[in-house]
Scaffold this motif. Structure first.
Motif, PDB file in Angstrom:
ATOM      1  N   PHE A  20      13.054  -7.341  34.039  1.00 23.97           N
ATOM      2  CA  PHE A  20      12.663  -8.977  33.948  1.00 23.97           C
ATOM      3  C   PHE A  20      11.211  -9.004  33.249  1.00 23.97           C
ATOM      4  N   VAL A  21      10.346  -8.324  33.942  1.00 23.88           N
ATOM      5  CA  VAL A  21       8.985  -8.288  33.428  1.00 23.88           C
ATOM      6  C   VAL A  21       8.945  -7.728  32.222  1.00 23.88           C
ATOM      7  N   LYS A  22       9.375  -6.811  31.672  1.00 23.51           N
ATOM      8  CA  LYS A  22       9.573  -6.089  30.386  1.00 23.51           C
ATOM      9  C   LYS A  22       9.961  -7.158  29.300  1.00 23.51           C
ATOM     10  N   GLY A  26       7.774  -8.660  26.507  1.00 23.32           N
ATOM     11  CA  GLY A  26       8.130  -8.148  25.145  1.00 23.32           C
ATOM     12  C   GLY A  26       8.189  -9.367  24.135  1.00 23.32           C
ATOM     13  N   THR A  27       8.859 -10.672  24.514  1.00 21.53           N
ATOM     14  CA  THR A  27       9.009 -11.582  23.691  1.00 21.53           C
ATOM     15  C   THR A  27       7.647 -12.131  23.307  1.00 21.53           C
ATOM     16  N   ARG A  28       7.016 -12.570  24.295  1.00 20.72           N
ATOM     17  CA  ARG A  28       5.479 -13.046  24.181  1.00 20.72           C
ATOM     18  C   ARG A  28       4.486 -11.954  23.408  1.00 20.72           C
ATOM     19  N   GLU A  29       4.480 -10.867  23.690  1.00 16.52           N
ATOM     20  CA  GLU A  29       3.648  -9.770  23.182  1.00 16.52           C
ATOM     21  C   GLU A  29       4.168  -9.607  21.787  1.00 16.52           C
ATOM     22  N   ALA A  30       5.367  -9.476  21.249  1.00 20.86           N
ATOM     23  CA  ALA A  30       5.513  -9.419  20.014  1.00 20.86           C
ATOM     24  C   ALA A  30       5.141 -10.435  18.953  1.00 20.86           C
ATOM     25  N   SER A  31       5.127 -11.813  19.580  1.00 16.85           N
ATOM     26  CA  SER A  31       4.326 -12.859  18.716  1.00 16.85           C
ATOM     27  C   SER A  31       2.896 -12.312  18.539  1.00 16.85           C
ATOM     28  N   ILE A  32       2.406 -12.211  19.748  1.00 17.57           N
ATOM     29  CA  ILE A  32       0.748 -11.896  19.462  1.00 17.57           C
ATOM     30  C   ILE A  32       0.644 -10.579  18.736  1.00 17.57           C
ATOM     31  N   ASN A  33       1.415  -9.476  18.827  1.00 14.58           N
ATOM     32  CA  ASN A  33       1.196  -8.632  17.880  1.00 14.58           C
ATOM     33  C   ASN A  33       1.238  -8.876  16.387  1.00 14.58           C
ATOM     34  N   GLU A  34       2.217  -9.825  16.132  1.00 14.09           N
ATOM     35  CA  GLU A  34       2.327  -9.859  14.869  1.00 14.09           C
ATOM     36  C   GLU A  34       1.449 -10.765  14.377  1.00 14.09           C
ATOM     37  N   THR A 409     -10.094 -13.728  17.430  1.00 13.01           N
ATOM     38  CA  THR A 409     -10.495 -13.895  18.696  1.00 13.01           C
ATOM     39  C   THR A 409      -9.450 -14.498  19.640  1.00 13.01           C
ATOM     40  N   ARG A 410      -8.774 -15.509  19.171  1.00  9.41           N
ATOM     41  CA  ARG A 410      -7.850 -16.249  19.657  1.00  9.41           C
ATOM     42  C   ARG A 410      -6.506 -15.385  20.356  1.00  9.41           C
ATOM     43  N   VAL A 411      -6.530 -14.394  19.300  1.00  5.07           N
ATOM     44  CA  VAL A 411      -5.286 -13.533  19.568  1.00  5.07           C
ATOM     45  C   VAL A 411      -5.726 -12.652  21.027  1.00  5.07           C
ATOM     46  N   GLN A 412      -6.966 -12.209  21.097  1.00  2.00           N
ATOM     47  CA  GLN A 412      -7.383 -11.357  22.178  1.00  2.00           C
ATOM     48  C   GLN A 412      -7.358 -12.409  23.342  1.00  2.00           C
ATOM     49  N   GLU A 413      -7.821 -13.519  23.116  1.00  2.00           N
ATOM     50  CA  GLU A 413      -7.629 -14.570  24.400  1.00  2.00           C
ATOM     51  C   GLU A 413      -6.137 -14.716  24.965  1.00  2.00           C
ATOM     52  N   ASP A 414      -5.438 -14.602  23.844  1.00  2.00           N
ATOM     53  CA  ASP A 414      -4.056 -15.029  24.288  1.00  2.00           C
ATOM     54  C   ASP A 414      -3.326 -13.698  24.766  1.00  2.00           C
ATOM     55  N   ARG A 415      -3.805 -12.719  24.467  1.00  2.00           N
ATOM     56  CA  ARG A 415      -3.280 -11.187  24.997  1.00  2.00           C
ATOM     57  C   ARG A 415      -3.991 -11.149  26.659  1.00  2.00           C
ATOM     58  N   ASP A 416      -5.157 -11.786  26.672  1.00  3.48           N
ATOM     59  CA  ASP A 416      -5.746 -11.744  28.264  1.00  3.48           C
ATOM     60  C   ASP A 416      -4.796 -12.609  28.963  1.00  3.48           C
ATOM     61  N   GLY A 419      -1.623 -11.122  30.185  1.00  4.39           N
ATOM     62  CA  GLY A 419      -1.711 -10.218  31.141  1.00  4.39           C
ATOM     63  C   GLY A 419      -1.707 -10.809  32.383  1.00  4.39           C
ATOM     64  N   ARG A 420      -2.572 -11.998  32.418  1.00  3.03           N
ATOM     65  CA  ARG A 420      -2.541 -12.751  33.639  1.00  3.03           C
ATOM     66  C   ARG A 420      -1.502 -13.304  33.934  1.00  3.03           C
ATOM     67  N   TYR A 421      -0.690 -13.942  32.799  1.00  5.32           N
ATOM     68  CA  TYR A 421       0.648 -14.677  33.225  1.00  5.32           C
ATOM     69  C   TYR A 421       1.732 -13.519  33.755  1.00  5.32           C
TER      70      TYR A 421
END
Length: 460
Positions: A20-22, A26-34, A409-416, A419-421
């Protein structure tokens, strides 16, 4: 460290939680990576654009400067030696000149004047002379120095040399066998600029009106094709129309220096070819950056806007010429199907080739060719001004860079935040599955108890 889920129930709850965590990450991180990849590629593209525009601007800086564009070449022949320079004189040109060949004799060099005090007037450099003002003059130049009664020759020398309005007089003390000699040397040349020193107190006569002229200020004198020309300096700015002469040494008696001034067609041709190469290099870079499939700035409107304006300026007529050369085409420069500039060597329909038109423009119409590129409405000037709007502080490139850096900068903020989420999401899952684990463990314990109670007693 969190307790492993499933210990009580025996179920593989850790795998369920991990899955479930993966999936959630995965869905949210893929968007940030893109978003990060796109912004990074665009920022790199903007950097490439900035470098290309800066390089092109350097080319335009030379081409849009009339002093650089109007290339004339001088050669000097003297005493059997011919070269591009001479220690006798230097010729420089201003704009397009008619040119020609001239025979020059340098008869006199301009010099300043010098005054010396009388030998034996002083016994030591520490001598004092009196009090009052020294008034220095040379032509229209002048300044004053106040001398105190306690001032020595050394003090007076320093006051003269340090005077803020000193127009070029150097005071020195020569310690000769006859005693100290105070000298004044003026750098102001010309026969009407003889140095004079007066005073308002006769006690200062020995260092002013009583001094003798050791060197007289003179004009420079030259002959050009037998015609005498004088100047108060060693510069002759208008002796030949459009050609300034700076004389450095005298010619030998009866010897003449032959000066030949003409258009440096090779340098002008090189300058124009540098422009064509720079334009085409930039055009290639713009094409790669805006390529709809692989270009990092494929959807950046500023690239397309610059490219359109670049071609528009290159293909439009300019004002300020006689009309014979008002477009690049007139100078033999055409634009091919790929949007690149070229000078064709092929004749079409009996018309001169591009190479022939360019050669003719350089050799016979340099004035209009210069206006076409370096005039106030010239192509190089227009392109330089337009390119500057992209490169200047607060310009298109800087604003684009700032926007992309802000996106990263916003990408890094969203990545942080992600992580908390995910930490919170995993903690919630563990809380739920731990409760399930406990419940199942309790059911298993109850089931085991009931089973043990209801189990038949074996007969002995």
């Amino acid at each position: 460290m969190a307790t492993l889920a499933g210990i009580g129930s025996g179920l593989d709850l850790e795998s369920i939680i991990s899955t479930f965590v993966k999936a959630e990450r995965g869905t949210r991180e893929a968007s940030i990576n893109e978003r990060e990849l796109n912004a990074t590629e665009e920022l790199s593209g903007v950097g490439t654009l900035k470098a290309a525009l800066s390089k092109f601007q350097d080319v335009l800086a030379k081409l849009s400067d009339p002093n650089t564009f109007y290339q004339n070449k001088s050669t000097y022949s003297y005493l059997g030696t011919t070269g591009d320079s001479s220690d006798i004189l230097t010729a420089t040109t201003d704009g397009v000149v008619t040119g020609g060949t001239f025979e020059v004799e340098v008869l006199k060099l301009a010099q300043g004047s010098r005054l010396d005090s009388s030998p034996g007037a002083f016994t030591a450099s520490t001598d004092t002379v009196g009090a009052g003002k020294l008034i220095f003059g040379a032509g229209t130049n002048g300044f004053e120095v106040t001398v105190e009664a306690t001032d020595t020759l050394e003090d007076i020398q320093k006051k003269i040399n340090d005077a803020s309005d000193n127009f070029g007089v150097k005071a020195n003390i020569i310690n000769s066998d006859a005693g100290p000699i105070l000298t004044y040397t003026s750098s102001v040349t010309g026969s009407t600029n003889q140095l004079s020193v007066t005073n308002d107190n006769a006690s200062l006569d020995a260092i002013s009106t009583g001094m003798t002229a050791a060197k007289t200020a003179t004009d420079a004198e030259i002959k050009i094709d037998g015609q005498t020309v004088t100047s108060s300096t060693n510069s002759f700015s208008s002796a030949i129309s459009g050609i300034a002469l700076e004389v450095n040494n005298l010619t030998q008696a009866g010897e003449k220096l032959t000066l030949n001034v003409g258009v440096d067609t090779e340098s002008v041709n090189d300058l124009i070819n540098d422009f064509i190469d720079g334009y085409n290099s930039l055009q290639s870079t713009l094409g790669a950056l805006s390529d709809p499939v692989s270009g990092p700035l494929a959807f950046d409107s500023s690239i397309r806007s610059y490219e359109m304006q670049l071609r528009s300026i290159a293909g439009s007529p300019v004002s300020g010429t006689s009309g014979a050369l008002s477009m690049l085409y007139d100078a033999g420069i055409t634009m091919n199907a790929d949007g690149e500039l070229e000078v064709s060597s092929i004749m079409k329909n009996g018309q001169p080739s591009g190479a022939q038109r360019l050669e003719d423009a350089i050799s016979n119409n340099l004035s209009d060719l210069g206006a076409l590129f370096a005039g106030d409405d010239g192509i190089a000037k227009q392109l330089s001004d337009f390119t500057a709007t992209y490169l200047e502080t607060g310009g298109v490139v800087e604003e684009r860079e700032a926007a992309l850096k802000s996106s990263l900068t916003r990408v890094q903020e969203d990545r942080d935040k992600l992580g908390r989420y995910i930490e919170s999401y995993e903690a919630t899952l563990r809380q739920k599955y731990t409760a399930l684990d406990v419940t199942i463990a309790q059911y298993n314990a109850t089931s085991a108890y009931i089973e043990s109670v209801l189990k038949p007693v074996e007969k002995k």
